[in-house]
Design a protein around this motif. Structure first.
Motif, PDB file in Angstrom:
ATOM      1  N   PRO A 118       3.720  -2.921  20.897  1.00 15.65           N
ATOM      2  CA  PRO A 118       3.070  -1.500  20.982  1.00 15.65           C
ATOM      3  C   PRO A 118       3.323  -0.173  20.324  1.00 15.65           C
ATOM      4  O   PRO A 118       2.810   0.375  20.125  1.00 15.65           O
ATOM      5  N   ARG A 119       4.880  -0.706  19.558  1.00 13.28           N
ATOM      6  CA  ARG A 119       5.029   0.472  18.350  1.00 13.28           C
ATOM      7  C   ARG A 119       4.217  -0.005  17.469  1.00 13.28           C
ATOM      8  O   ARG A 119       4.232   0.972  16.488  1.00 13.28           O
ATOM      9  N   TYR A 120       3.790  -0.769  17.082  1.00 13.17           N
ATOM     10  CA  TYR A 120       2.750  -0.912  15.522  1.00 13.17           C
ATOM     11  C   TYR A 120       1.287  -1.053  16.154  1.00 13.17           C
ATOM     12  O   TYR A 120       0.722  -1.760  16.490  1.00 13.17           O
ATOM     13  N   SER A 124      -0.415   4.507  13.882  1.00 14.52           N
ATOM     14  CA  SER A 124       1.477   5.229  12.722  1.00 14.52           C
ATOM     15  C   SER A 124       1.578   4.387  12.018  1.00 14.52           C
ATOM     16  O   SER A 124       2.176   3.787  10.800  1.00 14.52           O
ATOM     17  N   PHE A 125       0.065   4.161  11.411  1.00 17.32           N
ATOM     18  CA  PHE A 125       0.386   2.874   9.888  1.00 17.32           C
ATOM     19  C   PHE A 125      -0.220   3.829   8.428  1.00 17.32           C
ATOM     20  O   PHE A 125      -1.433   4.522   8.865  1.00 17.32           O
ATOM     21  N   VAL A 126       0.470   4.052   7.309  1.00 20.45           N
ATOM     22  CA  VAL A 126       0.251   5.335   6.818  1.00 20.45           C
ATOM     23  C   VAL A 126      -0.380   4.123   5.310  1.00 20.45           C
ATOM     24  O   VAL A 126      -0.282   3.209   4.843  1.00 20.45           O
ATOM     25  N   VAL A 127      -2.183   5.370   5.064  1.00 16.00           N
ATOM     26  CA  VAL A 127      -3.024   4.131   4.516  1.00 16.00           C
ATOM     27  C   VAL A 127      -2.837   5.028   3.167  1.00 16.00           C
ATOM     28  O   VAL A 127      -2.721   6.068   3.057  1.00 16.00           O
ATOM     29  N   SER A 129      -3.710   3.898  -1.996  1.00 23.39           N
ATOM     30  CA  SER A 129      -4.346   3.335  -2.369  1.00 23.39           C
ATOM     31  C   SER A 129      -3.773   1.810  -1.968  1.00 23.39           C
ATOM     32  O   SER A 129      -4.301   1.135  -2.648  1.00 23.39           O
ATOM     33  N   PHE A 130      -2.683   1.848  -1.782  1.00 17.66           N
ATOM     34  CA  PHE A 130      -1.935   0.296  -1.920  1.00 17.66           C
ATOM     35  C   PHE A 130      -2.162  -0.330  -0.844  1.00 17.66           C
ATOM     36  O   PHE A 130      -1.915  -2.250  -1.429  1.00 17.66           O
ATOM     37  N   ASN A 131      -2.490   0.412   0.543  1.00 18.39           N
ATOM     38  CA  ASN A 131      -2.768  -0.480   1.216  1.00 18.39           C
ATOM     39  C   ASN A 131      -4.623  -0.676   1.933  1.00 18.39           C
ATOM     40  O   ASN A 131      -4.696  -0.769   2.692  1.00 18.39           O
ATOM     41  N   GLY A 159       8.316  -6.553   3.829  1.00 17.83           N
ATOM     42  CA  GLY A 159       9.045  -5.072   4.341  1.00 17.83           C
ATOM     43  C   GLY A 159       8.052  -4.647   3.715  1.00 17.83           C
ATOM     44  O   GLY A 159       7.678  -3.244   3.656  1.00 17.83           O
ATOM     45  N   LEU A 160       6.720  -4.702   3.607  1.00 19.50           N
ATOM     46  CA  LEU A 160       5.518  -3.854   3.544  1.00 19.50           C
ATOM     47  C   LEU A 160       4.001  -3.690   4.193  1.00 19.50           C
ATOM     48  O   LEU A 160       3.105  -3.061   3.892  1.00 19.50           O
ATOM     49  N   GLY A 161       4.017  -4.440   5.341  1.00 12.46           N
ATOM     50  CA  GLY A 161       3.439  -3.832   6.344  1.00 12.46           C
ATOM     51  C   GLY A 161       2.916  -4.765   6.839  1.00 12.46           C
ATOM     52  O   GLY A 161       1.110  -4.479   7.519  1.00 12.46           O
ATOM     53  N   LYS A 162       2.847  -6.512   6.609  1.00  9.98           N
ATOM     54  CA  LYS A 162       1.860  -6.910   6.824  1.00  9.98           C
ATOM     55  C   LYS A 162       2.245  -6.761   8.563  1.00  9.98           C
ATOM     56  O   LYS A 162       1.060  -7.653   8.730  1.00  9.98           O
ATOM     57  N   THR A 163       3.438  -7.435   9.227  1.00 13.42           N
ATOM     58  CA  THR A 163       3.839  -7.560  10.294  1.00 13.42           C
ATOM     59  C   THR A 163       2.558  -6.216  11.344  1.00 13.42           C
ATOM     60  O   THR A 163       2.387  -6.395  11.935  1.00 13.42           O
ATOM     61  N   HIS A 164       3.116  -5.025  10.781  1.00 10.15           N
ATOM     62  CA  HIS A 164       2.875  -3.753  11.485  1.00 10.15           C
ATOM     63  C   HIS A 164       0.883  -3.643  11.303  1.00 10.15           C
ATOM     64  O   HIS A 164       0.145  -3.915  12.183  1.00 10.15           O
ATOM     65  N   LEU A 165       0.687  -4.186  10.465  1.00  2.79           N
ATOM     66  CA  LEU A 165      -1.025  -4.304  10.129  1.00  2.79           C
ATOM     67  C   LEU A 165      -1.247  -5.815  10.937  1.00  2.79           C
ATOM     68  O   LEU A 165      -2.108  -5.487  11.414  1.00  2.79           O
ATOM     69  N   ILE A 317       9.010  -0.997   2.752  1.00  5.38           N
ATOM     70  CA  ILE A 317       8.989   0.712   3.516  1.00  5.38           C
ATOM     71  C   ILE A 317      10.032  -0.250   4.351  1.00  5.38           C
ATOM     72  O   ILE A 317      10.319   1.097   4.644  1.00  5.38           O
ATOM     73  N   ARG A 318      10.623  -1.413   4.774  1.00  3.21           N
ATOM     74  CA  ARG A 318      11.579  -1.937   6.159  1.00  3.21           C
ATOM     75  C   ARG A 318      12.641  -0.846   5.288  1.00  3.21           C
ATOM     76  O   ARG A 318      13.703  -0.097   6.081  1.00  3.21           O
ATOM     77  N   GLU A 319      13.178  -0.806   4.129  1.00  4.17           N
ATOM     78  CA  GLU A 319      14.209  -0.492   3.802  1.00  4.17           C
ATOM     79  C   GLU A 319      14.205   1.411   3.859  1.00  4.17           C
ATOM     80  O   GLU A 319      15.024   2.090   3.676  1.00  4.17           O
ATOM     81  N   LEU A 320      13.158   1.945   3.259  1.00  4.66           N
ATOM     82  CA  LEU A 320      12.978   3.134   3.379  1.00  4.66           C
ATOM     83  C   LEU A 320      13.417   3.694   4.707  1.00  4.66           C
ATOM     84  O   LEU A 320      13.627   4.709   5.008  1.00  4.66           O
ATOM     85  N   GLU A 321      12.435   2.934   5.913  1.00  2.00           N
ATOM     86  CA  GLU A 321      12.778   3.509   7.549  1.00  2.00           C
ATOM     87  C   GLU A 321      14.362   3.473   7.466  1.00  2.00           C
ATOM     88  O   GLU A 321      14.978   4.133   8.075  1.00  2.00           O
ATOM     89  N   GLY A 322      15.313   2.093   7.141  1.00  2.00           N
ATOM     90  CA  GLY A 322      16.760   1.953   7.041  1.00  2.00           C
ATOM     91  C   GLY A 322      17.073   3.230   6.974  1.00  2.00           C
ATOM     92  O   GLY A 322      17.746   3.345   7.754  1.00  2.00           O
TER      93      GLY A 322
END
Ligand code: ADP
Ligand code: MG
Length: 453
Positions: A118-120, A124-127, A129-131, A159-165, A317-322
């Motif tokens: 439920p976190r994804y 909570s997904f930032v949009v 131009s890249f995505n 880590g660019l948000g595929k799973t999240h999306l 993005i995963r590393e950003l979060e880390g």
């Protein structure tokens, strides 16, 4: 610090260093149940976890606890089948202070039927131009599943948000259409279900399970490369669902045309729908992501701190979060505001890590280290059981991770014949779905491989 706070501190640190899957496997339903003088007792749900925590994670856990409380000298683990059961009956908000709840890991709440976390969410997904395109396609798909884009194929780097999306689509559909059956599954897991189905002669059960699904989401489909039987089953399932206007959503780290050893008919199915790629976020978007994440965790930092992280972590993005989690953790433990200089010090080790390149040498080293062997033992002629298995695993990983040729693999592991390499690779490949322990070991080795590089 209470026992609970102390354990949350340990979990927060550990989570930064291992994958979510490993984290959930080894740390779910664990807690400190007592602290008597220099001794802490941790309760765990079964003896398997106990063994792993003792053998593989104890040092790490001890280090974290010792940093917080220098009086602690010993940690023991006991199996407590009822651990946390009574705890769960009460509403969580009564037990866990809000602040700690921020560090509770929501991975634990993954829905067992849908596999959705439920976190994804879209929220909570930032949009940026890249995505933008994959986001728009995902959103449209969630609104009218099975109608607009079928299949929806999203690809992009790690880590660019595929799973999240993908998960956000699933969560949105579940919310909007309560009668639709949604299932999210990583391709790796899908493959092992097929392999198990064939082994146990109950592939029909597998088919029955999937054919009534309304929305099938398969993550990291590049994993099907070279797995012919799985591809065949997937192809059949795809056709059944597609003909019934059921929605199929896929992700991959590369476009369909670049997935090697993918049957042509599957490739053309993938290309028949919508393909959208996630590229790299620019610096403004990276800052926006950091701010959103900090807010979600009820934390905030000066702008120059965000700018600093965003300027040094560029590709993932995963590393950003880390990096952000580390700062949040620091702030929590030290209970003081954090400025750019402190941020630089805290992140120094994390950010100076060289880029991760896996080489045959690193695989052999990591496997040897994992099983407490010397590298030279691994490549020697010995047929001892303790050495044969790690050697087979090393061969498997050389093939799986680097796609090395079998003659090369044989040569690397002490001049063995290519048939030995093939045999080893197949043996491990076949055993993974049957042997939970082996699966976990390989998982952990891969984890260490990436962390060390
Ligand atoms: P991938 O599946 O492409 O490897 P993930 O979906 O696992 O990447 O994303 C890695 C992390 O980054 C996750 O925690 C995810 O929530 C976060 N993330 C990725 N893209 C975004 C975004 N656009 N907005 C907010 N968070 C994001
Ligand atoms: Mg992913």
């Amino acid at each position: 610090m209470t026992n609970e706070e102390l354990w949350q501190t340990v979990l927060a640190q550990i989570q930064l260093n291992i994958s979510q899957a490993n984290f959930a496997t080894w740390f779910m339903e664990t807690e400190i149940i007592s602290q008597k003088g220099p001794k802490i007792t941790v309760s765990v749900p079964n003896s398997f976890v106990k063994e792993w925590l003792e053998n593989k994670y104890n040092k790490h856990i001890f280090k974290i606890i010792y940093n917080v409380d220098k009086n602690i000298k010993e940690i023991s683990y006991i199996v407590n089948k009822k651990s946390l059961k009574s705890f769960k009956k009460e509403p969580i908000s009564h037990i866990i202070p809000e602040e700690i709840d921020q560090l509770k890991f929501k991975e634990f709440k993954v829905n067992k039927d849908t596999n959705l976390n439920p976190r994804y969410l879209f929220d909570s997904f930032v949009v940026g131009s890249f995505n933008e395109l994959p986001y728009a396609a995902a959103f449209a798909t969630a609104k009218d599943p099975g109608i607009v884009y079928n299949p929806l194929f999203i690809y992009g780097g790690v880590g660019l948000g595929k799973t999240h999306l993908l998960q956000a689509i699933g969560n949105e559909i579940v919310k909007k259409f309560q009668n639709k059956k949604v299932k999210y599954i990583p391709a790796e897991k899908f493959t092992s279900e097929v392999v198990m189905g064939i082994k146990n002669h109950n592939i029909e059960l597998f088919k029955a399970k999937y054919k009534d699904i309304d929305v099938l989401i398969i993550d990291d489909i590049q994993f099907l490369a070279g797995k012919e039987k799985t591809q065949e089953e997937f192809f059949n399932l795809f056709n059944i669902l597609y003909e019934k206007n059921k929605q199929i959503i896929l992700s991959s780290d590369r476009p369909p045309k670049s997935i090697m050893s993918l049957a042509e008919r599957l490739r053309s199915r993938f290309e028949g729908g919508m393909i959208a790629d996630i590229s790299m976020p620019d610096i403004e978007t990276r800052m926006a992501i950091l701010k959103t994440k900090a807010q979600e965790k009820k934390s905030d930092f000066p702008d120059d701190v965000y700018e600093y992280i965003a300027s040094v972590v560029q590709k993932n993005i995963r590393e950003l979060e880390g990096a952000l989690n580390r700062l949040i953790f620091y702030k929590k433990v030290n209970k003081k505001e954090l400025d750019i200089n402190i941020a630089k010090t805290v992140l120094k080790n994390l950010l100076s890590a060289p880029t991760k390149i896996i080489t045959p040498k690193k695989i052999i080293q990591t496997v040897a280290m994992f099983y407490d062997l010397k590298e030279k033992d691994l490549i020697a002629v010995s047929r001892k059981k303790e050495i044969v298995k790690p050697r087979q695993i090393a061969m498997y990983l050389l093939r799986e991770e680097l796609k090395n040729s079998f003659p090369f693999i044989g040569k690397k592991l002490g001049g063995k014949d290519h048939t030995t390499a093939i045999h080893s690779y197949k043996k491990i490949l076949n055993n993974i779905p049957k042997d939970k322990k082996l699966e976990e070991e390989i998982y952990l080795i891969k984890e260490q491989l990436v962390n060390q590089c």
